[in-house]
Enzyme design. Structure first.
Site, PDB file in Angstrom:
ATOM      1  N   CYS A 126     -26.918  -5.213 -27.343  1.00  0.00           N
ATOM      2  CA  CYS A 126     -27.552  -3.940 -27.709  1.00  0.00           C
ATOM      3  C   CYS A 126     -28.875  -4.142 -28.447  1.00  0.00           C
ATOM      4  CB  CYS A 126     -26.594  -3.105 -28.536  1.00  0.00           C
ATOM      5  SG  CYS A 126     -25.094  -2.721 -27.618  1.00  0.00           S
ATOM      6  N   HIS A 267     -30.330   1.972 -32.893  1.00  0.00           N
ATOM      7  CA  HIS A 267     -29.451   1.807 -31.738  1.00  0.00           C
ATOM      8  C   HIS A 267     -28.300   2.801 -31.878  1.00  0.00           C
ATOM      9  CE1 HIS A 267     -26.737   0.206 -28.848  1.00  0.00           C
ATOM     10  NE2 HIS A 267     -25.920  -0.312 -29.740  1.00  0.00           N
ATOM     11  N   ASN A 297     -23.345   4.902 -25.825  1.00  0.00           N
ATOM     12  CA  ASN A 297     -24.045   3.646 -26.099  1.00  0.00           C
ATOM     13  C   ASN A 297     -24.547   3.060 -24.774  1.00  0.00           C
ATOM     14  OD1 ASN A 297     -24.830   1.055 -26.681  1.00  0.00           O
ATOM     15  ND2 ASN A 297     -23.039   0.546 -27.919  1.00  0.00           N
TER      16      ASN A 297
HETATM   17  C1  LIG Z   1     -14.465   1.235 -31.250  1.00  0.00           C
HETATM   18  C2  LIG Z   1     -14.463   2.182 -32.446  1.00  0.00           C
HETATM   19  C3  LIG Z   1     -15.044   3.515 -32.071  1.00  0.00           C
HETATM   20  C4  LIG Z   1     -13.004   2.393 -32.853  1.00  0.00           C
HETATM   21  O1  LIG Z   1     -12.962   3.235 -33.994  1.00  0.00           O
HETATM   22  P1  LIG Z   1     -12.086   2.830 -35.241  1.00  0.00           P
HETATM   23  O2  LIG Z   1     -12.231   3.913 -36.224  1.00  0.00           O
HETATM   24  O3  LIG Z   1     -12.481   1.433 -35.658  1.00  0.00           O
HETATM   25  O4  LIG Z   1     -10.646   2.861 -34.644  1.00  0.00           O
HETATM   26  P2  LIG Z   1      -9.553   1.703 -34.660  1.00  0.00           P
HETATM   27  O5  LIG Z   1      -9.916   0.602 -33.727  1.00  0.00           O
HETATM   28  O6  LIG Z   1      -9.252   1.363 -36.101  1.00  0.00           O
HETATM   29  O7  LIG Z   1      -8.325   2.471 -34.065  1.00  0.00           O
HETATM   30  C5  LIG Z   1      -7.665   3.522 -34.798  1.00  0.00           C
HETATM   31  C6  LIG Z   1      -6.525   4.053 -33.941  1.00  0.00           C
HETATM   32  O8  LIG Z   1      -7.088   4.820 -32.864  1.00  0.00           O
HETATM   33  C7  LIG Z   1      -6.560   4.350 -31.635  1.00  0.00           C
HETATM   34  N1  LIG Z   1      -7.590   4.507 -30.591  1.00  0.00           N
HETATM   35  C8  LIG Z   1      -8.500   3.605 -30.173  1.00  0.00           C
HETATM   36  N2  LIG Z   1      -9.269   4.147 -29.213  1.00  0.00           N
HETATM   37  C9  LIG Z   1      -8.844   5.414 -29.042  1.00  0.00           C
HETATM   38  C10 LIG Z   1      -9.231   6.460 -28.208  1.00  0.00           C
HETATM   39  N3  LIG Z   1     -10.249   6.352 -27.338  1.00  0.00           N
HETATM   40  N4  LIG Z   1      -8.576   7.643 -28.310  1.00  0.00           N
HETATM   41  C11 LIG Z   1      -7.564   7.803 -29.169  1.00  0.00           C
HETATM   42  N5  LIG Z   1      -7.137   6.830 -29.985  1.00  0.00           N
HETATM   43  C12 LIG Z   1      -7.772   5.656 -29.915  1.00  0.00           C
HETATM   44  C13 LIG Z   1      -6.209   2.900 -31.878  1.00  0.00           C
HETATM   45  O9  LIG Z   1      -5.262   2.448 -30.945  1.00  0.00           O
HETATM   46  C14 LIG Z   1      -5.679   2.968 -33.279  1.00  0.00           C
HETATM   47  O10 LIG Z   1      -4.371   3.438 -33.226  1.00  0.00           O
HETATM   48  P3  LIG Z   1      -3.262   2.840 -34.230  1.00  0.00           P
HETATM   49  O11 LIG Z   1      -3.746   3.162 -35.605  1.00  0.00           O
HETATM   50  O12 LIG Z   1      -2.025   3.564 -33.831  1.00  0.00           O
HETATM   51  O13 LIG Z   1      -3.230   1.371 -33.955  1.00  0.00           O
HETATM   52  C15 LIG Z   1     -15.246   1.573 -33.633  1.00  0.00           C
HETATM   53  O14 LIG Z   1     -14.568   0.435 -34.122  1.00  0.00           O
HETATM   54  C16 LIG Z   1     -16.644   1.187 -33.256  1.00  0.00           C
HETATM   55  O15 LIG Z   1     -17.472   2.026 -32.998  1.00  0.00           O
HETATM   56  N6  LIG Z   1     -16.945  -0.116 -33.275  1.00  0.00           N
HETATM   57  C17 LIG Z   1     -18.274  -0.595 -32.932  1.00  0.00           C
HETATM   58  C18 LIG Z   1     -18.399  -0.595 -31.446  1.00  0.00           C
HETATM   59  C19 LIG Z   1     -19.800  -0.867 -30.980  1.00  0.00           C
HETATM   60  O16 LIG Z   1     -20.723  -0.460 -31.594  1.00  0.00           O
HETATM   61  N7  LIG Z   1     -19.893  -1.580 -29.870  1.00  0.00           N
HETATM   62  C20 LIG Z   1     -21.098  -1.791 -29.158  1.00  0.00           C
HETATM   63  C21 LIG Z   1     -21.896  -2.928 -29.616  1.00  0.00           C
HETATM   64  S1  LIG Z   1     -23.196  -2.410 -30.596  1.00  0.00           S
END
Ligand SMILES: CC(C)(COP(=O)(O)OP(=O)(O)OC[C@H]1O[C@@H](n2cnc3c(N)ncnc32)[C@H](O)[C@@H]1OP(=O)(O)O)[C@@H](O)C(=O)NCCC(=O)NCCS
Length: 342
Positions: A126, A267, A297
């Site tokens: 990214c 970003h 993204n």
């Molecule tokens: C991926 C992202 C959105 C997940 O959000 P988060 O708040 O960290 O969520 P978590 O991974 O802690 O998951 C929380 C819960 O939601 C659930 N969950 C994950 N994706 C889900 C979805 N699409 N819908 C519903 N629930 C979801 C998980 O399974 C977890 O459940 P649990 O508590 O029962 O285990 C976040 O971590 C993120 O944005 N990371 C950076 C990603 C990024 O920028 N990537 C590109 C490179 S720059």
């Protein structure tokens, strides 16, 4: 030594450089949160609260990243009123090239008819656009070239597993292109960059198969190794910590503070990451550009697409002091300070 005289050798000269034109492109097909609710166990409410995303654009089948890059490049050339044949180099930031080789830069060069240009791809996740921007800026700053096109483009839909709810909700497709040229008298243009890579983050965000280590086989496909693998929380923590770090460093070493900025174009990975970075900089939220709700993204496409949004919303104009920032796969992180000169 031969009879050639040092005086006849090409002498590097340093000059200020600027972004002189912008072109962006997002494919027309849209994938909404409601559409994703039908594919995986998720909800519009979860996606909106955790990421800020409402919909993303998806490239139609039969096309590749180079096709979006070409559209953005053509719009950029039209905005500047020059022909593709005037370009001297093309640099494309992407992690979703049409194929492993030739490079996307070669495909774009041929498709737009940029006869005489050279170029290459930059693989920085990214941070691809911002890394490519520094490379392009230095080509012009050094006096080697006067017209360099820098493109950020990714077709993430091609590497996303639409059965994996932790990744498919985040990513979309899009592209943006800028032209870099010498600044005019009195213009400031591109000021400074702070970039960093940390390869220890590789296991947290990668696409494992299709390269020399794990060439494509029926087994790698069956194991889903051609899809994005992401440890969301590890990426989130890196992005929040390092985007704040890189932006603070580039501002501090140029005697600038967050409130001095007219516009912050980050970003678009997650609205919460953007807000955390902006808060750390003490930025007025009105000056922070967020369009993640419309595009998701798009990896290397996000910053130029957000430049377009900033212009549309009247938040980016000539003379504005602008901060760019990105973090992504690698890990990679970067920040750029510039004065907008269009
Ligand atoms: C991926 C992202 C959105 C997940 O959000 P988060 O708040 O960290 O969520 P978590 O991974 O802690 O998951 C929380 C819960 O939601 C659930 N969950 C994950 N994706 C889900 C979805 N699409 N819908 C519903 N629930 C979801 C998980 O399974 C977890 O459940 P649990 O508590 O029962 O285990 C976040 O971590 C993120 O944005 N990371 C950076 C990603 C990024 O920028 N990537 C590109 C490179 S720059």
């Amino acid at each position: 030594m031969s009879s050639a005289s040092v005086a006849s050798f090409h002498a590097p000269k340093c000059t200020r450089v600027k972004i002189s034109a912008l072109g962006t492109y997002a494919p027309p097909k849209i994938l909404t949160n409601a559409d994703l609710e039908k594919l995986v166990d998720t909800s519009d409410e979860w996606i909106t609260t955790r990421t800020g995303i409402k919909e993303r654009h998806i490239l139609e089948a039969g096309l590749g990243t180079s096709d979006m890059a070409v559209e953005a490049a053509k719009r950029c050339l039209a905005a500047r009123g020059i022909e593709a044949s005037e370009l001297e180099a093309i640099i494309v930031g992407t992690v979703t090239p049409d194929m492993l080789f030739p490079s996307t830069a070669c495909l774009v060069q041929d498709k737009i008819g940029a006869k005489g240009a050279w170029g290459f791809d930059v693989s920085a996740g990214c941070s691809g656009f911002i890394f490519a921007l520094q490379a392009g800026a230095k080509l012009v700053e050094s006096g080697a070239h006067t017209k360099v096109m820098v493109i950020g483009a990714d077709a993430n839909s091609r590497i996303v597993n639409y059965k994996d709810r932790t990744t498919c909700i985040i990513f979309g497709d899009g592209a943006g292109a800028v032209l870099i040229e010498p600044a005019e008298e009195g213009e400031i243009g591109l000021i400074d960059f702070v970039h960093e890579i940390d390869g220890s983050g590789g296991p947290s965000l990668n696409l494992a198969a299709g390269g020399s280590l794990n060439p494509a086989t029926a087994e790698t496909v069956a194991a889903g190794m051609h899809f994005i693998h992401q440890d969301g929380q590890a990426v989130y923590k890196f992005a929040v910590r390092k985007m704040a770090d890189a932006t603070t460093r580039v501002l501090e070493r140029n005697g600038v503070t967050g409130p001095d900025l007219d516009c912050f174009i980050p970003h678009q990975a997650n609205k919460r990451i953007i807000n955390a970075t902006a808060e750390r900089l003490g930025m007025n939220p009105d000056r922070v550009i967020i369009n993640i709700e419309k595009y998701g993204n798009t990896s290397a496409g996000t910053i130029p697409l957000a430049m377009g949004t900033a212009i549309e919303e009247g938040k980016l104009k000539k003379g504005d002091l602008v901060l760019l920032a990105a973090a992504g796969a690698g890990f990679t992180v970067g920040a750029a300070l510039l004065q907008w000169e269009i």
